[in-house]
Write a protein that holds these residues in place. Structure first.
Motif, PDB file in Angstrom:
ATOM      1  N   UNK A 123     -19.828 -13.428  14.248  1.00 22.18           N
ATOM      2  CA  UNK A 123     -18.567 -13.178  15.257  1.00 22.18           C
ATOM      3  C   UNK A 123     -17.443 -12.394  14.580  1.00 22.18           C
ATOM      4  N   UNK A 124     -17.099 -12.813  13.219  1.00 22.72           N
ATOM      5  CA  UNK A 124     -16.259 -12.459  12.483  1.00 22.72           C
ATOM      6  C   UNK A 124     -16.490 -10.544  12.106  1.00 22.72           C
ATOM      7  N   UNK A 125     -18.065 -10.506  12.007  1.00 16.11           N
ATOM      8  CA  UNK A 125     -18.465  -9.275  11.872  1.00 16.11           C
ATOM      9  C   UNK A 125     -18.096  -8.076  13.257  1.00 16.11           C
ATOM     10  N   UNK A 126     -18.351  -8.767  14.378  1.00 11.92           N
ATOM     11  CA  UNK A 126     -18.017  -8.117  15.665  1.00 11.92           C
ATOM     12  C   UNK A 126     -16.419  -7.665  15.683  1.00 11.92           C
ATOM     13  N   UNK A 127     -15.770  -8.784  15.288  1.00 13.60           N
ATOM     14  CA  UNK A 127     -14.468  -8.588  15.174  1.00 13.60           C
ATOM     15  C   UNK A 127     -13.723  -7.541  14.151  1.00 13.60           C
ATOM     16  N   UNK A 128     -14.151  -7.950  13.081  1.00 14.05           N
ATOM     17  CA  UNK A 128     -13.265  -7.332  11.926  1.00 14.05           C
ATOM     18  C   UNK A 128     -14.159  -5.916  11.586  1.00 14.05           C
ATOM     19  N   UNK A 129     -15.156  -5.744  11.650  1.00 17.26           N
ATOM     20  CA  UNK A 129     -16.183  -4.545  11.155  1.00 17.26           C
ATOM     21  C   UNK A 129     -16.192  -3.529  12.430  1.00 17.26           C
ATOM     22  N   UNK A 130     -16.624  -4.176  13.435  1.00 18.10           N
ATOM     23  CA  UNK A 130     -16.768  -3.312  14.551  1.00 18.10           C
ATOM     24  C   UNK A 130     -15.725  -3.111  15.720  1.00 18.10           C
ATOM     25  N   UNK A 131     -14.672  -4.025  15.661  1.00 12.45           N
ATOM     26  CA  UNK A 131     -13.490  -4.141  16.352  1.00 12.45           C
ATOM     27  C   UNK A 131     -13.983  -4.210  17.939  1.00 12.45           C
ATOM     28  N   UNK A 132     -15.045  -4.747  18.182  1.00  9.74           N
ATOM     29  CA  UNK A 132     -15.446  -5.106  19.531  1.00  9.74           C
ATOM     30  C   UNK A 132     -14.460  -6.095  20.404  1.00  9.74           C
ATOM     31  N   UNK A 133     -14.150  -7.028  19.660  1.00  5.54           N
ATOM     32  CA  UNK A 133     -12.838  -8.048  20.027  1.00  5.54           C
ATOM     33  C   UNK A 133     -11.725  -7.968  19.086  1.00  5.54           C
ATOM     34  N   UNK A 134     -10.618  -8.530  19.544  1.00  7.63           N
ATOM     35  CA  UNK A 134      -9.404  -8.578  18.759  1.00  7.63           C
ATOM     36  C   UNK A 134      -9.374 -10.110  18.093  1.00  7.63           C
ATOM     37  N   UNK A 135      -9.882 -11.110  18.855  1.00  5.30           N
ATOM     38  CA  UNK A 135     -10.115 -12.480  18.464  1.00  5.30           C
ATOM     39  C   UNK A 135     -11.422 -12.977  18.708  1.00  5.30           C
ATOM     40  N   UNK A 136     -11.746 -13.878  17.791  1.00  2.00           N
ATOM     41  CA  UNK A 136     -13.038 -14.699  17.803  1.00  2.00           C
ATOM     42  C   UNK A 136     -13.204 -15.176  19.272  1.00  2.00           C
TER      43      UNK A 136
END
Length: 326
Positions: A124-137
């Motif tokens: 989930x952090x990877x999607x947020x921080x690396x891929x910027x798919x979401x702004x928060x978990x």
């Protein structure tokens, strides 16, 4: 790595091999007894009487005191432990045999089978921080719910290899089954499914080692606040998933061990005297055939993630690929 889980003491052969004098090692004590008392401050005189590692403490906090009971903790990774009673079960399917707890100086040690998943909440952090798919978990659940399906997309988050039951360091993360209709909602759903599929692989290995299918799984940890994830887990396992209202079961388990120690006895850990715990129960909502089909596709994706990395091209210690050779 010097302890013998069968004799419950330091292993002479291992200590000799590593050239470690046994006399310098501390005295082995149980998980629940008075080790000493606080000497000063506001807690002066209070006994120190409980000692459990994270996963063992969560097992106690989930009140898995009977053989066959199991819990899964969802954090950065996942850690599934199953109580095997007073007899250690040696795994033939990629799991670890460990001591669960020994709740008293004169009480028998209880053993467990343990399976570890490297990447759970970390995806989930990877999607947020690396891929910027979401702004928060916290957005992941809503985003995945919008899709309601992965639309055939499968995500194997083997960022640093696969842990149990494969123990395959050469594996790397892959996302497969993409079509032109795949969007970030499908990726979010696939990421949650990946956590559940990895748990299913470990649980299947435990069922084979123990020869008895697990009837229900207790869950705890930060990710269990995601209701969609918990429902997906029940669907993929085809058994109920139970989340206690007390989510901090690791801290609770350590406190239970301390409070039950001889000479403290704030409460009893007798299974007949345990308090009723309020919990939320998630029942499977899809048929077994659909669950098996999705799991079979996941396993196909796992096979494709294997053997991506070799020793010649492995990452450096900071996770980045080495510079090109000139």
């Amino acid at each position: 790595m010097l302890f013998n889980i069968h004799s419950l003491d330091w292993d002479p052969e291992l200590c000799s091999f590593f050239d470690i004098p046994m006399e310098i090692l501390p005295t082995v004590r149980s998980s629940s007894e008075i080790y000493g008392r606080m000497r000063s401050g506001s807690l002066a005189g209070v006994p120190i009487s409980g000692c459990l590692g994270d996963q063992s403490a969560a097992l106690v906090g989930q009140m898995c005191f009977e053989e066959g009971q199991a819990k899964n903790t969802y954090g950065t990774g996942c850690f599934l432990l199953r109580n095997t009673g007073t007899k250690p079960v040696m795994s033939e399917h990629g799991l670890i045999t460990t001591i669960a707890y020994k709740l008293g100086r004169d009480k028998p040690a209880c053993y467990a089978l343990e399976g570890s998943v490297a990447i759970a909440g970390a995806v989930i952090r990877w999607l947020r921080d690396n891929m910027c798919i979401v702004q928060s978990s916290s957005e992941i659940e809503q985003l995945a719910a919008e899709a309601g399906t992965s639309y055939g997309c499968y995500f194997v988050p083997a960022f640093s290899g696969l842990y149990a039951p494969y123990w395959e360091p050469s594996a790397r993360g892959i996302i497969c089954g993409l079509t032109q209709f795949t969007n970030r909602s499908h990726l979010a759903f696939a990421a949650l499914e990946a956590v559940c599929f990895q748990t299913r692989e470990i649980l299947d290995a435990m069922n084979q080692d123990c020869c008895i299918p697990l009837p229900v799984l207790g869950v705890d940890g930060g990710m269990t606040g995601n209701r969609l994830l918990m429902q997906l887990q029940a669907d993929i396992l085809c058994i109920p998933v139970v989340r206690p209202s007390m989510s901090e079961t690791t801290a609770l388990g350590a406190a239970m061990a301390a409070g039950a120690a001889e000479g403290v006895e704030v409460w009893s850990l007798n299974p007949d005297q345990l308090p009723e715990v309020t919990a939320e129960r998630y029942q499977p909502q899809i048929n077994t055939q659909e669950s098996e089909l999705r799991f079979a596709r996941w396993k196909k994706a796992v096979q494709k993630s294997m053997n991506w990395e070799t020793s010649e091209t492995s990452c450096t210690s900071n996770g980045k690929p080495p510079p090109p050779q000139r």
